[in-house]
Enzyme design. Structure first.
Site, PDB file in Angstrom:
ATOM      1  N   GLU A  67      32.378 -57.301  27.413  1.00  0.00           N
ATOM      2  CA  GLU A  67      31.521 -56.693  26.390  1.00  0.00           C
ATOM      3  C   GLU A  67      32.116 -57.137  25.064  1.00  0.00           C
ATOM      4  OE1 GLU A  67      29.894 -55.290  23.644  1.00  0.00           O
ATOM      5  OE2 GLU A  67      31.210 -53.555  23.881  1.00  0.00           O
ATOM      6  N   ASN A  74      38.286 -49.841  18.450  1.00  0.00           N
ATOM      7  CA  ASN A  74      37.263 -49.171  17.649  1.00  0.00           C
ATOM      8  C   ASN A  74      36.758 -47.868  18.256  1.00  0.00           C
ATOM      9  OD1 ASN A  74      36.124 -50.971  19.573  1.00  0.00           O
ATOM     10  ND2 ASN A  74      34.158 -50.947  18.520  1.00  0.00           N
ATOM     11  N   CYS A 100      30.255 -52.954  17.703  1.00  0.00           N
ATOM     12  CA  CYS A 100      29.559 -54.183  18.087  1.00  0.00           C
ATOM     13  C   CYS A 100      28.067 -54.126  17.772  1.00  0.00           C
ATOM     14  CB  CYS A 100      29.757 -54.461  19.576  1.00  0.00           C
ATOM     15  SG  CYS A 100      31.457 -54.744  20.046  1.00  0.00           S
TER      16      CYS A 100
END
Length: 480
Positions: free
Chosen positions: A248, A153, A286
């Protein structure tokens, strides 16, 4: 004719025996062909990284800082070229791709600064009689070579968040870019190759996902930095319990709009920020807004404004300067989002806008009355979909935020400083943003989550801490 991109093995160009294609999510056009390293080449890269550990750790700070400065400078000079590569392989609108390059420039600049000022600490030990004449110097040293696994992303900036801190501390790194978006990382390799970093201190290897378990298990790579899904992240952590693993992972980010955020200007601002950051990057962040939790006193007015702002988001060709929302990374991702929305609707959710798919693109979507048993209520959608929830008061709002397996960031729209501090204290997340959406991130701040959102922190200095350990030097017999 499309040129095949070579990979970077211990700092030099190399080609394997096979290759794969990278295609544009918007129209399916061929972006690049990428060479895949053989097993022998992967072994060569790992061996070179392991051999480089003492050499790289011993390099002077000015050498590492100069290399990082060079990367920042060259990224800035090549912004438009690299931004267009990001758009082509990832599908994000060009304006967001340019912003990503700018953020990567900042990451390398911060890493150069941190490399220069990381000094350790000193402490006198004669605070007790047994320490008379003793003085301690505490410095940090690399844990060893790092395996950095990056997602699709942010194919440049999240690569930067692994590579730059590793270089800053003198830890060799083997970077595995996402299979869908390897080209940006390979171009970064071109720039790294212009520096005088030691041989073996970095590699960029677009290895197949099937080859990852062997790399993860390799004892010569004692540090793993992974950004991606919670399922894969925790599988990695569980498989190597003695390694230092930072994760993460996902989120289910909430934007909370409280009763005191009630003027028309307040609600216009909140609605605009919510609409923008539920859909930027196609919702593939996220910390994209997925849940909007609004006090009943402002809910109805806010809903109207959010729907209008979402409808105003311009969708289409990501290379068009006017486009706000491009496609998802591929058609399968869009089909998954489509199925999750269909599941929510079948269970009682109301679609206020959007709810349709066109190839890899999914229309910006707003849902109301989302039932608790819908997949969207608990999982990370990673697409341009948000849901609206009515609550009564701050306590119920904060409880709704915490009613999630994830805890990455939250945004709280309030003017009350006491409520801001209460949010900071009570919300089970890694970061709280007051007066804005949860999607804000400065690249130097500690970034990461709690619960299923991961362990450890990104943000240059904080990643440097994760890649290193403290070592104490005690001097004896000193006249202090």
């Amino acid at each position: 004719m499309t040129t095949t991109h070579e990979f970077w093995l211990a700092g030099r160009r190399a080609s394997g025996e096979a290759e794969f294609e990278v295609r544009h999510p918007h129209d399916g056009s061929l972006v690049a062909k990428v060479s895949v390293p053989t097993d022998a080449q992967v072994e060569e890269a790992v061996a070179a990284a392991a051999a480089a550990v003492p050499v790289f750790a011993a390099t002077p700070a000015h050498q590492r800082a100069a290399a990082l400065d060079h990367v920042a400078k060259r990224l800035a000079e090549r912004t438009e070229e690299i931004a267009r590569l990001i758009t082509a392989e990832n599908g994000k609108p060009i304006k967001w791709a340019r912003g990503e390059v700018g953020r990567a420039v900042s990451v390398f600049r911060w890493a150069a600064e941190e490399a220069r000022r990381t000094n350790g600490e000193t402490m006198r030990l004669d605070t007790d009689p047994g320490g008379t004449g003793r003085y301690a110097i505490v410095r940090r040293f690399p844990r060893g070579a790092v395996l950095g696994i990056a997602p699709f992303n942010f194919p440049l900036n999240l690569v930067a968040h692994k590579v730059a801190p590793a270089i800053a501390v003198g830890a060799p790194i083997i970077l595995k870019p996402a299979p869908a978006t390897p080209v940006s990382a390979l171009v970064l390799g071109e720039i790294l190759a212009e520096t005088d970093l030691p041989a073996g201190s970095w590699s960029v290897l677009p290895v197949e996902n099937a080859k990852m378990p062997a790399l993860v298990q390799d004892k010569r790579l004692p540090v793993i930095s992974f950004t991606g899904s919670d399922k894969v992240g925790y599988q990695i952590m569980d498989s190597v319990p003695r390694k230092h693993v930072t994760l993460e992972l996902g989120g289910n980010a909430a934007a909370v709009v409280l009763a005191d955020w009630s003027s028309e200007a307040d609600l216009d601002w909140a609605a605009g920020r919510i609409a923008l950051f539920a859909n930027y990057q196609g919702g593939q962040s996220c910390i994209s807004v997925q849940r909007v939790i609004a006090d009943a006193s402002v809910y109805d007015r806010l809903v109207e404004k959010v729907v209008a702002k979402v409808r105003a988001q311009v969708t289409g060709d990501p290379s068009d300067e006017a486009t706000d929302v491009g496609p998802l990374v591929d058609e399968n991702a869009a089909k998954r989002v489509e199925s999750w929305v269909e599941d929510a609707v079948a269970k009682g959710a109301k679609v206020l806008t959007g709810g349709s798919r066109d190839g890899a693109a999914y229309a910006p979507t707003v849902l109301a009355e989302l039932p608790a048993d819908a997949i969207l209520a608990t999982a990370e959608v990673f697409g341009p979909v948000l849901s609206l929830h009515r609550v009564e008061g701050t306590e119920e709002a904060f409880a709704a935020v915490n009613d999630s397996a994830f805890g990455l960031q939250a945004g709280v729209f309030t003017h009350d400083v006491q409520t801001a501090f209460r949010a900071h204290r009570e919300l089970e997340v890694g970061g709280v943003v007051i007066g804005d959406a949860p999607s804000y991130r400065a690249d130097q701040m500690p970034y990461g989550g709690v619960k299923d959102s991961g362990v450890g922190r990104e943000g240059v200095r904080y990643a440097m801490d994760d890649f290193t350990f403290e070592k104490v030097l005690v001097l004896t017999g000193l006249d202090l």
